[in-house]
Design a protein around this motif. Structure first.
Motif, PDB file in Angstrom:
ATOM      1  N   LEU A 205       8.135  11.813  -9.448  1.00  0.00           N
ATOM      2  CA  LEU A 205       7.916  11.069  -8.204  1.00  0.00           C
ATOM      3  C   LEU A 205       9.237  10.732  -7.525  1.00  0.00           C
ATOM      4  CD1 LEU A 205       5.063   8.579  -9.151  1.00  0.00           C
ATOM      5  CD2 LEU A 205       4.943  10.399  -7.478  1.00  0.00           C
ATOM      6  N   SER A 206      10.252  10.376  -8.326  1.00  0.00           N
ATOM      7  CA  SER A 206      11.553  10.049  -7.759  1.00  0.00           C
ATOM      8  C   SER A 206      12.171  11.256  -7.074  1.00  0.00           C
ATOM      9  CB  SER A 206      12.495   9.528  -8.855  1.00  0.00           C
ATOM     10  OG  SER A 206      11.974   8.351  -9.441  1.00  0.00           O
ATOM     11  N   ALA A 207      11.914  12.449  -7.649  1.00  0.00           N
ATOM     12  CA  ALA A 207      12.520  13.663  -7.081  1.00  0.00           C
ATOM     13  C   ALA A 207      11.734  14.204  -5.896  1.00  0.00           C
ATOM     14  CB  ALA A 207      12.638  14.732  -8.166  1.00  0.00           C
ATOM     15  N   THR A 208      10.405  14.098  -5.930  1.00  0.00           N
ATOM     16  CA  THR A 208       9.592  14.754  -4.904  1.00  0.00           C
ATOM     17  C   THR A 208       9.017  13.795  -3.873  1.00  0.00           C
ATOM     18  OG1 THR A 208       7.599  14.562  -6.272  1.00  0.00           O
ATOM     19  CG2 THR A 208       8.940  16.535  -6.548  1.00  0.00           C
ATOM     20  N   LEU A 210       6.520  10.089  -2.961  1.00  0.00           N
ATOM     21  CA  LEU A 210       5.194   9.564  -3.281  1.00  0.00           C
ATOM     22  C   LEU A 210       4.071  10.478  -2.828  1.00  0.00           C
ATOM     23  CD1 LEU A 210       5.642   5.775  -2.410  1.00  0.00           C
ATOM     24  CD2 LEU A 210       5.659   6.844  -4.650  1.00  0.00           C
ATOM     25  N   SER A 211       4.325  11.288  -1.801  1.00  0.00           N
ATOM     26  CA  SER A 211       3.233  12.088  -1.242  1.00  0.00           C
ATOM     27  C   SER A 211       2.929  13.340  -2.052  1.00  0.00           C
ATOM     28  CB  SER A 211       3.579  12.490   0.196  1.00  0.00           C
ATOM     29  OG  SER A 211       4.768  13.259   0.221  1.00  0.00           O
ATOM     30  N   ARG A 212       3.785  13.655  -3.039  1.00  0.00           N
ATOM     31  CA  ARG A 212       3.616  14.919  -3.769  1.00  0.00           C
ATOM     32  C   ARG A 212       2.662  14.802  -4.954  1.00  0.00           C
ATOM     33  NH1 ARG A 212       7.554  18.671  -2.424  1.00  0.00           N
ATOM     34  NH2 ARG A 212       8.116  18.297  -0.254  1.00  0.00           N
ATOM     35  N   SER A 213       2.729  13.707  -5.720  1.00  0.00           N
ATOM     36  CA  SER A 213       1.944  13.632  -6.951  1.00  0.00           C
ATOM     37  C   SER A 213       1.771  12.180  -7.349  1.00  0.00           C
ATOM     38  CB  SER A 213       2.632  14.415  -8.081  1.00  0.00           C
ATOM     39  OG  SER A 213       3.935  13.892  -8.317  1.00  0.00           O
ATOM     40  N   LEU A 238       1.735   1.960  -1.595  1.00  0.00           N
ATOM     41  CA  LEU A 238       3.120   2.171  -1.140  1.00  0.00           C
ATOM     42  C   LEU A 238       3.237   3.438  -0.303  1.00  0.00           C
ATOM     43  CD1 LEU A 238       5.169   1.262  -4.349  1.00  0.00           C
ATOM     44  CD2 LEU A 238       5.050  -0.032  -2.222  1.00  0.00           C
ATOM     45  N   ASP A 239       2.506   4.485  -0.711  1.00  0.00           N
ATOM     46  CA  ASP A 239       2.551   5.738   0.037  1.00  0.00           C
ATOM     47  C   ASP A 239       2.012   5.549   1.452  1.00  0.00           C
ATOM     48  OD1 ASP A 239       2.973   8.375   0.597  1.00  0.00           O
ATOM     49  OD2 ASP A 239       1.167   9.089  -0.406  1.00  0.00           O
ATOM     50  N   VAL A 240       0.921   4.786   1.560  1.00  0.00           N
ATOM     51  CA  VAL A 240       0.361   4.528   2.892  1.00  0.00           C
ATOM     52  C   VAL A 240       1.362   3.755   3.743  1.00  0.00           C
ATOM     53  CG1 VAL A 240      -1.450   3.281   4.124  1.00  0.00           C
ATOM     54  CG2 VAL A 240      -2.027   4.611   2.096  1.00  0.00           C
ATOM     55  N   ALA A 241       1.984   2.717   3.148  1.00  0.00           N
ATOM     56  CA  ALA A 241       2.961   1.924   3.904  1.00  0.00           C
ATOM     57  C   ALA A 241       4.170   2.768   4.293  1.00  0.00           C
ATOM     58  CB  ALA A 241       3.402   0.719   3.067  1.00  0.00           C
ATOM     59  N   SER A 306      13.399  13.890   5.283  1.00  0.00           N
ATOM     60  CA  SER A 306      13.778  13.890   3.862  1.00  0.00           C
ATOM     61  C   SER A 306      12.858  13.001   3.060  1.00  0.00           C
ATOM     62  CB  SER A 306      15.224  13.424   3.717  1.00  0.00           C
ATOM     63  OG  SER A 306      15.560  13.263   2.361  1.00  0.00           O
ATOM     64  N   ASP A 307      12.515  11.813   3.587  1.00  0.00           N
ATOM     65  CA  ASP A 307      11.614  10.912   2.871  1.00  0.00           C
ATOM     66  C   ASP A 307      10.215  11.487   2.757  1.00  0.00           C
ATOM     67  OD1 ASP A 307      13.614   9.089   2.543  1.00  0.00           O
ATOM     68  OD2 ASP A 307      13.119   7.917   4.331  1.00  0.00           O
ATOM     69  N   GLU A 308       9.815  12.259   3.771  1.00  0.00           N
ATOM     70  CA  GLU A 308       8.445  12.768   3.790  1.00  0.00           C
ATOM     71  C   GLU A 308       8.283  14.048   2.991  1.00  0.00           C
ATOM     72  OE1 GLU A 308       4.933  13.774   7.044  1.00  0.00           O
ATOM     73  OE2 GLU A 308       6.934  13.200   7.708  1.00  0.00           O
ATOM     74  N   ARG A 309       9.223  15.002   3.168  1.00  0.00           N
ATOM     75  CA  ARG A 309       9.059  16.319   2.533  1.00  0.00           C
ATOM     76  C   ARG A 309      10.065  16.582   1.424  1.00  0.00           C
ATOM     77  NH1 ARG A 309       9.039  17.807   8.065  1.00  0.00           N
ATOM     78  NH2 ARG A 309      11.073  18.784   7.802  1.00  0.00           N
ATOM     79  N   GLY A 310      11.049  15.684   1.257  1.00  0.00           N
ATOM     80  CA  GLY A 310      12.111  15.947   0.299  1.00  0.00           C
ATOM     81  C   GLY A 310      13.309  16.537   1.010  1.00  0.00           C
TER      82      GLY A 310
END
Length: 461
Positions: A205-208, A210-213, A238-241, A306-310
């Motif tokens: 999760l830290s690498a990818t 919140l939206s990934r897994s 948190l992902d929604v926020a 970057s925050d959204e897609r990495g």
């Protein structure tokens, strides 16, 4: 430096600590149980000997009271080695074949204790034996005086049984402790496997993002299952926020682009058409601020993406040496010379556009603050670092104080607010750089260049 056992213990893994504690408790319990077993078995064997001796003593006591003592007593069975009958002055009045007919096996004070029912352990030499003996006294008083039947049994078999049990315990106890430690290590590892899965999920999760897994949920509906589901619910919120925040930043940046571009165009036209020097200077200053706003919007969009897609949009082999030459060629007209130092052929797997942006941001900063020159170098690691490459940018500017070298990577942090704003910094460039380098599994650190600053990027090759 003094040893720190508490610190050392805290640095051990949970699996190791549980194994040590469980094994220690098992060892203590096993040792105590071993002592209890030795005591119980020894006591039981002595009770058996005493019971056999008392039985023989009562049989002889009946003969004494009936005045039917034979010329020579029979020692009996069950480990009995000799029998004596003594009077009130501790003189032998009857004895078995192996016993001394002239001297009692017990001294006067010992005889008193034996008449009270207390078994006495004495040296085997009194009975011509190389093993200790145990003497039980049975009262057989007559109307004319005291009589005591002394029955002696050999303690050799009891001692040998105790020694044999000790040897078994000394052999089996370490074996049981080792087996317990291994079994505990395996069971705890099996029990903590869902926790390890949670840790790996958190690292992913830290690498990818919140939206990934989400964190893996174990099949067993236990405490770890409840923890995983609760954390996933929290991550969903948190992902929604975060999504709402990123959407707001992206939408605001997009919406600001059009009026900023329009404002820039109008200022450029006003600057060309203006007749007075004051108007041209005013429009020139305004264009600088507009350019800063434009750069800020670009950086905000980059961080939002970057925050959204990495920070790494795609992976492909990248020749860092070739990319470095291309970047340096674009600084031919820079304020200070940008030169190449050592440049080894190095290939990494990553995002070429992201790495390009990293170098451009860092070189722009170096050129902005350098006094006379900026130098780039690229070298493969050696020895233990052979799987890594070091990408360095060195300048001879004022540098960064050691206590602020970590904070400069924070978003909107400026080392010198007035100077940074005057020279066009947004406070987001180094934050973007760290995001990209972290996405490439690398690190970026700041060091003294004596004088100036040395930026070192380490990437896996």
């Amino acid at each position: 430096m003094a040893p720190d056992p508490i610190g050392w213990w805290r640095r051990r893994s949970l699996r190791a600590r549980i194994t040590v504690v469980a094994t220690s408790l098992f060892t203590i319990t096993l040792v105590l149980a071993g002592f209890a077993l030795l005591f119980t078995v020894g006591k039981s064997l002595l009770n058996t000997l005493d019971a056999s001796a008392e039985r023989t003593g009562r049989e002889v006591a009946v003969l004494v009271q009936q005045n039917k003592l034979p010329q020579q007593l029979i020692a009996g069975s069950g480990g009995v080695s000799l029998v004596q009958v003594v009077d009130g002055q501790n003189r032998v009045v009857a004895f078995s074949a192996a016993a001394d007919g002239a001297k009692s096996i017990l001294r006067d004070n010992e005889l008193t204790k034996a008449r009270l029912g207390n078994p006495i352990n004495v040296d085997g030499a009194r009975a011509n034996s190389d093993q200790p003996i145990r003497v039980v006294g049975v009262r057989a008083d007559l109307p004319g005086g005291q009589r005591t039947v002394l029955v002696a049994t050999d303690l050799g078999r009891v001692l040998e049984s105790s020694r044999l049990l000790q040897r078994y315990l000394l052999f089996l106890t370490p074996l049981a402790v080792i087996m317990m430690a291994g079994l505990t290590w395996w069971i705890v590892g099996l029990t903590l496997r869902p926790v390890a899965a949670l840790q790996r999920g958190a690292a992913q999760l830290s690498a990818t993002g919140l939206s990934r897994s989400r964190l893996p949920v174990p099949t067993a509906e236990d405490e770890i299952y409840s923890l995983a589901t609760t954390l996933n619910d929290m991550l969903d919120r948190l992902d929604v926020a975060n999504s709402k925040q990123r959407r707001f930043v992206g939408d605001a940046a997009h919406e600001l682009r059009s009026p900023i571009a329009s404002l820039r165009l109008q200022l450029e036209v006003a600057g060309r058409l203006g007749e007075s020097q004051e108007l041209r200077e005013l429009t020139s200053d305004a264009l600088i601020d507009v350019e800063r706003l434009s750069n800020l919007i670009d950086d905000l969009l980059a961080l939002a993406r970057s925050d959204e897609r990495g920070a790494m949009t795609h992976r492909a082999p990248v020749r860092l040496d070739e990319l470095t030459r291309v970047i340096v060629a674009g600084y031919a007209d820079a304020r200070v010379p940008v030169t190449l130092g050592e440049l080894a052929p190095v290939t990494v797997i990553g995002d070429r556009d992201g790495l390009y942006r990293v170098m451009v941001n860092l070189i722009d900063n170096a050129v902005r603050y350098a006094r006379t020159s900026v130098q780039l170098s690229l070298a493969p690691g050696t020895g233990a670092d052979s799987g890594w490459a070091q990408w360095c940018i060195a300048d001879d500017g004022p540098g960064v104080p050691a206590n602020k070298r970590e904070r400069v990577f924070d978003r909107f942090y400026r080392l010198d607010t007035a100077r940074s704003r005057a020279e066009g910094g947004t406070g987001l460039g180094l934050a973007i750089v760290r995001e990209i380098i972290t996405a490439h599994a690398g690190t970026i650190t700041l060091h003294d260049n004596d004088p100036g600053l040395l930026v070192r990027i380490t990437l896996p090759v």
